[in-house]
Design a protein around this motif. Sequence first.
Motif, PDB file in Angstrom:
ATOM      1  N   THR A 101       7.089  27.931  43.669  1.00 25.87           N
ATOM      2  CA  THR A 101       6.690  26.597  43.246  1.00 25.87           C
ATOM      3  C   THR A 101       5.170  26.546  43.180  1.00 25.87           C
ATOM      4  O   THR A 101       4.475  27.182  43.982  1.00 25.87           O
ATOM      5  N   HIS A 107       9.336  21.996  38.888  1.00 26.04           N
ATOM      6  CA  HIS A 107      10.501  22.868  39.051  1.00 26.04           C
ATOM      7  C   HIS A 107      10.116  24.265  39.523  1.00 26.04           C
ATOM      8  O   HIS A 107       8.950  24.664  39.473  1.00 26.04           O
ATOM      9  N   LYS A 108      11.126  25.019  39.919  1.00 28.48           N
ATOM     10  CA  LYS A 108      10.925  26.382  40.401  1.00 28.48           C
ATOM     11  C   LYS A 108      10.746  27.359  39.242  1.00 28.48           C
ATOM     12  O   LYS A 108      11.263  27.151  38.146  1.00 28.48           O
ATOM     13  N   ARG A 666      10.900  17.748  41.699  1.00 30.08           N
ATOM     14  CA  ARG A 666      10.640  17.467  43.113  1.00 30.08           C
ATOM     15  C   ARG A 666       9.692  16.292  43.317  1.00 30.08           C
ATOM     16  O   ARG A 666       9.875  15.505  44.254  1.00 30.08           O
TER      17      ARG A 666
END
Length: 691
Positions: A101, A107-108, A666
């Motif tokens: 991250t 997002h990842k 997130r």
Amino acid sequence: MSACPVSSATAGELRPPAARKVPHQRTLHGERFEDPWFWLRERDSAEVRAYLEAENAYTDAVMAPTAALQERLYGELVARMKEDDESVPYRRGGWRYFTRTVKGAQHKIHLRRPLDEGPEQVLLDLNELGRAEKYIALGAFEPSDDGTRLAYSLDTTGFREYALHVVDLASGRPLAAPVRKATSVAWAADGGTLFYTVEDAAKRSYRVYRLKLGAEAPELVYEEGDERFTVRVERARSGAWIFLAVASHTTSEVRLIDAAAPGAEPRLVEPRTDGHEYDLDHSGGSFYVRSNAAGRNFALYEAPVAAPGRASWKLLRAHDPGSMLVAVQAFARHLVLTERAAALTRFRVVELPGGADHLVAMPEAAYAAYPGPNEVFEASAFRYLYESPTTPDSVLDYHFAERRSELLKRDEVPGYDGTRYEVARIEATAGDGARVPVTLVHRRGLALDGRSPALLRGYGAYGYPQSAGFDPNLVSLLDRGFVAAIAHVRGGGDLGKPWHDQGRMAAKMNTFTDFVACAEELVRRGYTAPERLAITGGSAGGLLMGAVTNLRPELFAVVLTYVPFVDVINTMLDDSLPLTVGEFEEWGNPQIPEQYGWMRAYSPYENLAAKAYPAMLVRTSFWDSQVMYWEPAKYVARLRTLKTDSKPLLFKVNMDAGGHGGFAGRYDRLRDVAFDYAFLLTQLGIEPAGR
């Protein structure tokens, strides 16, 4: 804690939306029920969308005075997140796979590097893939055995409708046309054959296909005709077999495909019989079978590969009424059994051959533990994940030979000191005498004088346990004096399969009375008081929120409910909706008079009444595929016409970018948490709205 709630006054000054009433009756088993908001299920209606947008506007207007508080809370939440981070790599084939991250990115990024520590390779960057999307979530992620190809799936709506992609990892070139509505995937050993499952119009996974890369079209391998059952494919860790599993909520069967001969017909292990559930894993010349044939908590058997049917099963570990066998993972020289007892997960290591076993030691009395990524069959260690209400997410390897757990990583939570908090486990006594566990976390030195605010969470369905894990966001509440509690009510699987059975079908009311007993126990022991007690739950936990606020509205001050399953009877009458037919085995079928009676006694929508209710924040997503947006929309519309109090009833709908779990990004998720906490804190008078 003397600040006065201000949102109630604001809500009283503003006029909430009023959904138009359209006459609609439901007549069933001699009862006629008036349902004038049935029309809200017309997703494509401009009037429906306008009503939902009006609810959002009203909610935003009521919450406008909390804007500064929301921003302060959001700052707290972000400050506890390590924004630049990497996961612990796990080995698969000749590579180590991990995620990263990056600060400011939602997002990842999925990457890998070779075992010789050569240069890393970016496989999927969800930030780039989702740049033009309002929502993106990764489903399947399956590299081929040789690491040259990747099968992955993406949902870009929030409706949990995944498109399967297959790419060459050297060039990025697509190797097949995208497959819509894919649900699971498994590679054969040749790296050129892919098995996958797809769902029907009701989102039931029902077909298995075999795709030979380069072929003109995939080949149908299996189709499940019984609408209660779903199908999935999975590769054994040994690599030798592909499992084609078919399961309902109460019954299952497994077929085998030799991974080295992917063109072969699937071989049935044991035909399904009602009420019999089994699954298996493979090591050497044996399958290791988890079966409930001898009892609801499952037993462990060994079966020869040559004749794996039930007639050949040899008992290895008998059914234990006090401990549920949850899963079996087979390695070359060990089995790892995941068990659940006393609302806690534990791991039992069984040596192969011989069968000697021992438990993996856990350091705390209340915790959550889960198997991690374990892709190496010849492994000398078992990867697992550990957390507790005071211990951040941790990754450990349990070394079989040394019987020792090695901590590989514990999530860094800036500014957090776990020694400031303590965890307790108490029990509440339900009306029928059942002892219901409650897990608590709060600051050390808490005075049990009934003056502390509390947030009690519950779920209680499908046999899913409520694990006592770590939530860094809760620190913002704990540091404001909250007690955070989990009610391990019946209907969940916290105390094994019988605990689930005692909270489903005809016994469903136990779930709700258990939760009430837990709330009363918190009050009785001085942890909180009704005017300081908030409750929360989502999906089937939202059903729980609706049912208990109908039963005992005076016991709770605030309700936070997410994608709540509150229109139970109407949903279970509509077999065109996702999940309905399969879930007859969890809730019942309202077409059957007796089972209609069960549901009619607790369904939140039908049981709303003219009385005072707690302050409520109801959240949903327009594109949720599991609980349709119209369930909470109808519930709110009906409740507005009945409630006799002036406390706020707010309805917030994610119209574009959320699914059953809300936002995928997130930072977006933390914005939502800050909003919800601002509502909670102002309603309990802990924070003034304008500060």
